[in-house]
Scaffold this motif. Sequence first.
Motif, PDB file in Angstrom:
ATOM      1  N   LEU A  61       0.759  -1.166  -0.150  1.00 28.81           N
ATOM      2  CA  LEU A  61       0.093  -0.014   0.038  1.00 28.81           C
ATOM      3  C   LEU A  61       0.916   1.335   0.093  1.00 28.81           C
ATOM      4  CD1 LEU A  61      -3.286   0.511   2.083  1.00 28.81           C
ATOM      5  CD2 LEU A  61      -1.243   2.288   2.299  1.00 28.81           C
ATOM      6  N   VAL A  62       1.738   1.139   0.971  1.00 31.69           N
ATOM      7  CA  VAL A  62       2.614   2.526   0.993  1.00 31.69           C
ATOM      8  C   VAL A  62       3.609   2.444  -0.092  1.00 31.69           C
ATOM      9  CG1 VAL A  62       4.615   3.566   2.055  1.00 31.69           C
ATOM     10  CG2 VAL A  62       2.768   2.461   3.664  1.00 31.69           C
ATOM     11  N   THR A  63       4.248   1.303  -0.577  1.00 32.67           N
ATOM     12  CA  THR A  63       4.795   1.451  -1.858  1.00 32.67           C
ATOM     13  C   THR A  63       4.185   2.032  -3.090  1.00 32.67           C
ATOM     14  OG1 THR A  63       6.295  -0.384  -1.115  1.00 32.67           O
ATOM     15  CG2 THR A  63       6.474   0.118  -3.310  1.00 32.67           C
ATOM     16  N   ARG A  64       3.068   1.500  -3.304  1.00 30.24           N
ATOM     17  CA  ARG A  64       2.266   1.969  -4.653  1.00 30.24           C
ATOM     18  C   ARG A  64       1.980   3.377  -4.649  1.00 30.24           C
ATOM     19  NH1 ARG A  64       0.846  -1.302  -8.163  1.00 30.24           N
ATOM     20  NH2 ARG A  64      -1.101  -0.278  -8.604  1.00 30.24           N
ATOM     21  N   LEU A  65       1.289   3.769  -3.414  1.00 28.55           N
ATOM     22  CA  LEU A  65       1.027   5.183  -2.986  1.00 28.55           C
ATOM     23  C   LEU A  65       2.304   6.141  -3.202  1.00 28.55           C
ATOM     24  CD1 LEU A  65      -1.408   5.183  -0.075  1.00 28.55           C
ATOM     25  CD2 LEU A  65      -1.964   5.149  -2.658  1.00 28.55           C
ATOM     26  N   ALA A  66       3.355   5.664  -2.859  1.00 25.67           N
ATOM     27  CA  ALA A  66       4.424   6.604  -2.646  1.00 25.67           C
ATOM     28  C   ALA A  66       5.048   6.833  -4.364  1.00 25.67           C
ATOM     29  CB  ALA A  66       5.536   6.154  -2.222  1.00 25.67           C
ATOM     30  N   ALA A  67       4.941   5.667  -4.970  1.00 23.15           N
ATOM     31  CA  ALA A  67       5.541   5.681  -6.599  1.00 23.15           C
ATOM     32  C   ALA A  67       4.477   6.540  -7.540  1.00 23.15           C
ATOM     33  CB  ALA A  67       5.312   4.365  -6.959  1.00 23.15           C
ATOM     34  N   LEU A  96       1.602   1.215  10.699  1.00 21.42           N
ATOM     35  CA  LEU A  96       1.771   2.279   9.358  1.00 21.42           C
ATOM     36  C   LEU A  96       2.576   3.463   9.556  1.00 21.42           C
ATOM     37  CD1 LEU A  96       0.905   3.137   6.475  1.00 21.42           C
ATOM     38  CD2 LEU A  96      -1.277   4.267   7.696  1.00 21.42           C
ATOM     39  N   ALA A  97       2.667   4.080  10.912  1.00 21.06           N
ATOM     40  CA  ALA A  97       3.095   5.058  11.186  1.00 21.06           C
ATOM     41  C   ALA A  97       4.662   5.122  10.405  1.00 21.06           C
ATOM     42  CB  ALA A  97       3.120   5.614  12.587  1.00 21.06           C
ATOM     43  N   PRO A  98       5.770   4.574  10.996  1.00 19.26           N
ATOM     44  CA  PRO A  98       7.097   4.732  10.443  1.00 19.26           C
ATOM     45  C   PRO A  98       7.031   4.530   9.080  1.00 19.26           C
ATOM     46  CG  PRO A  98       6.795   2.628  11.725  1.00 19.26           C
ATOM     47  CD  PRO A  98       5.359   3.384  11.808  1.00 19.26           C
ATOM     48  N   LEU A  99       6.192   3.613   8.215  1.00 19.96           N
ATOM     49  CA  LEU A  99       6.487   3.432   6.959  1.00 19.96           C
ATOM     50  C   LEU A  99       5.862   4.695   6.163  1.00 19.96           C
ATOM     51  CD1 LEU A  99       4.930  -0.170   6.670  1.00 19.96           C
ATOM     52  CD2 LEU A  99       7.337   0.271   6.646  1.00 19.96           C
ATOM     53  N   ALA A 100       4.854   5.185   6.626  1.00 14.31           N
ATOM     54  CA  ALA A 100       4.074   6.359   5.869  1.00 14.31           C
ATOM     55  C   ALA A 100       5.026   7.637   6.141  1.00 14.31           C
ATOM     56  CB  ALA A 100       2.793   6.962   6.631  1.00 14.31           C
ATOM     57  N   ALA A 101       5.633   7.721   7.244  1.00 13.10           N
ATOM     58  CA  ALA A 101       6.816   8.960   7.461  1.00 13.10           C
ATOM     59  C   ALA A 101       7.841   8.705   6.550  1.00 13.10           C
ATOM     60  CB  ALA A 101       7.242   8.790   9.017  1.00 13.10           C
ATOM     61  N   ALA A 102       8.379   7.433   6.367  1.00 16.27           N
ATOM     62  CA  ALA A 102       9.410   7.255   5.257  1.00 16.27           C
ATOM     63  C   ALA A 102       9.031   7.657   3.953  1.00 16.27           C
ATOM     64  CB  ALA A 102      10.101   5.831   5.235  1.00 16.27           C
ATOM     65  N   ALA A 103       7.808   7.510   3.633  1.00 17.23           N
ATOM     66  CA  ALA A 103       7.397   7.533   2.384  1.00 17.23           C
ATOM     67  C   ALA A 103       6.700   9.066   2.050  1.00 17.23           C
ATOM     68  CB  ALA A 103       6.404   6.440   1.875  1.00 17.23           C
ATOM     69  N   GLY A 104       6.702   9.785   3.102  1.00 21.06           N
ATOM     70  CA  GLY A 104       5.849  11.114   2.970  1.00 21.06           C
ATOM     71  C   GLY A 104       4.520  11.191   2.926  1.00 21.06           C
ATOM     72  N   LEU A 105       3.773  10.197   3.394  1.00 21.09           N
ATOM     73  CA  LEU A 105       2.235   9.953   3.425  1.00 21.09           C
ATOM     74  C   LEU A 105       1.504  10.328   4.693  1.00 21.09           C
ATOM     75  CD1 LEU A 105       2.108   6.488   1.478  1.00 21.09           C
ATOM     76  CD2 LEU A 105       2.142   8.635   0.414  1.00 21.09           C
TER      77      LEU A 105
END
Length: 472
Positions: A61-67, A96-105
């Motif tokens: 989810l995070v990967t595809r949104l960030a892309a 989710l929080a640390p993953l989203a922070a790394a991706a700017g989401l």
Amino acid sequence: MSSSFADLGVPSSLARVLDDLGITTPTPIQAATLPDSLAGRDVLGRGRTGSGKTFAFLLPLVTRLAAGGRPPRPGAPRALVLAPTRELVGQIEAELAPLAAAAGLSSQTVFGGVGQNPQVRGLSRGVDIVLACPGRLEDLIGQGHCTLRDVEITVLDEADHMADLGFLPAVRRLLDQTPRGSQRLLFSATLDNAIDVLVRRYLRTPVTHEADSAQSPVATMSHHVLHLADRAHRLPVLLDLASAPGRTVVFTRTKHGAKALARQLNNNGVPSVDLHGNLSQNARTRNMEAFHSGRATTLVATDIAARGIHVDDVALVVHADPPVEHKAYLHRSGRTARAGAEGTVVTLMTDDQVRDVRALTRAAGIRPTTTRVDGAGHPVLGELAPGERSRPGGLVADAPAQPTAGTSTGRGRNRRRGGSGAARSGNGSAKSGSGSTGRSGGGNRNRSRRGGSGGPGKSGGHSAAGFSSGRR
């Protein structure tokens, strides 16, 4: 199975986040589903509770949104995660929080039991990801605060539990509002006819993966039945087990039973909290905070806690009331022996429950060891929950907290605490110290904790709001 997340296609920035969390090796469900979900395919993933399903859907989810790189419009999230309970929504947000922070989401949780205004304000600012319970989300959509027409990825977590709770009509109405060509990921511990209906209607040529099925045995989980010679022995046996070092989760069949048992344990010096449907959201948050932090060493719960409550190092699960059906037994039991750690499951059985418990365990696919017990002090209790017994004092609700810096809250408390970090959830947010699913390297922590060797626990200077130690 691939040896690393990078091998599966996870971006290096997210792999580093996992590494910082101590998560280096994919679990079977993650290894099975990530290549397909990262490629944009619809995925149906089946795996037992505690198998790592949360990161299995959060990473793609995070990967595809960030892309995609497109900023969200106000009130129009780009991804939707649906879960059956407020507690599970909070747990997902914490991971989710640390993953989203790394991706700017950005993200926003949406659930009932709390005021809607903070959730409305969050949605109006525009968020990439909404994590929601179906009821409150439908309310906010009906009020015009949210639309699902921009959703690129939808995740259904614990789909079978949503079916059990009667949420499928709301889930279908919400899915009908997401774009037809968007990606959909459905994760469940079990698959039945209700789930098949969702799969046929909403998933496009889905890839199905099954790992750590709910019916498959967990090698690190031992199952025992204690046949009580008399029902009057129930409380003494529970007190004996809960007084051992380590975290314990006790399940009852009714909300009244959970409240009453937690009160009895506290009155006898075992710091305990309850979790059930009659509690307000603030009370649920406060009680889970006390259990996460170690101020309460026993959680007494109804089946509301059988899914999605991630607490590190739960060494013992006790079915004080045997559940009605085997799925509930498996999900309750899944609070221990998570992500490779060891754990013990104990079912208390009276004479009139023998036939039902035998049918239950047979349907669950387990062969428990049965011992007849005539009260506290029986040798088997020390084997199931090793270590010196201690009762540092019960928790008193609604008393002002009286923290004392640098001191322990009770005798033997550092053994019980274990340093899992405080977890907090509030209006749309949750923070977690180490409650991650799929963590590697923790396989022996429960055993050492139960044996009383103890780890470097936190000091007891923190008191959860609304509780004080009954030992003062």
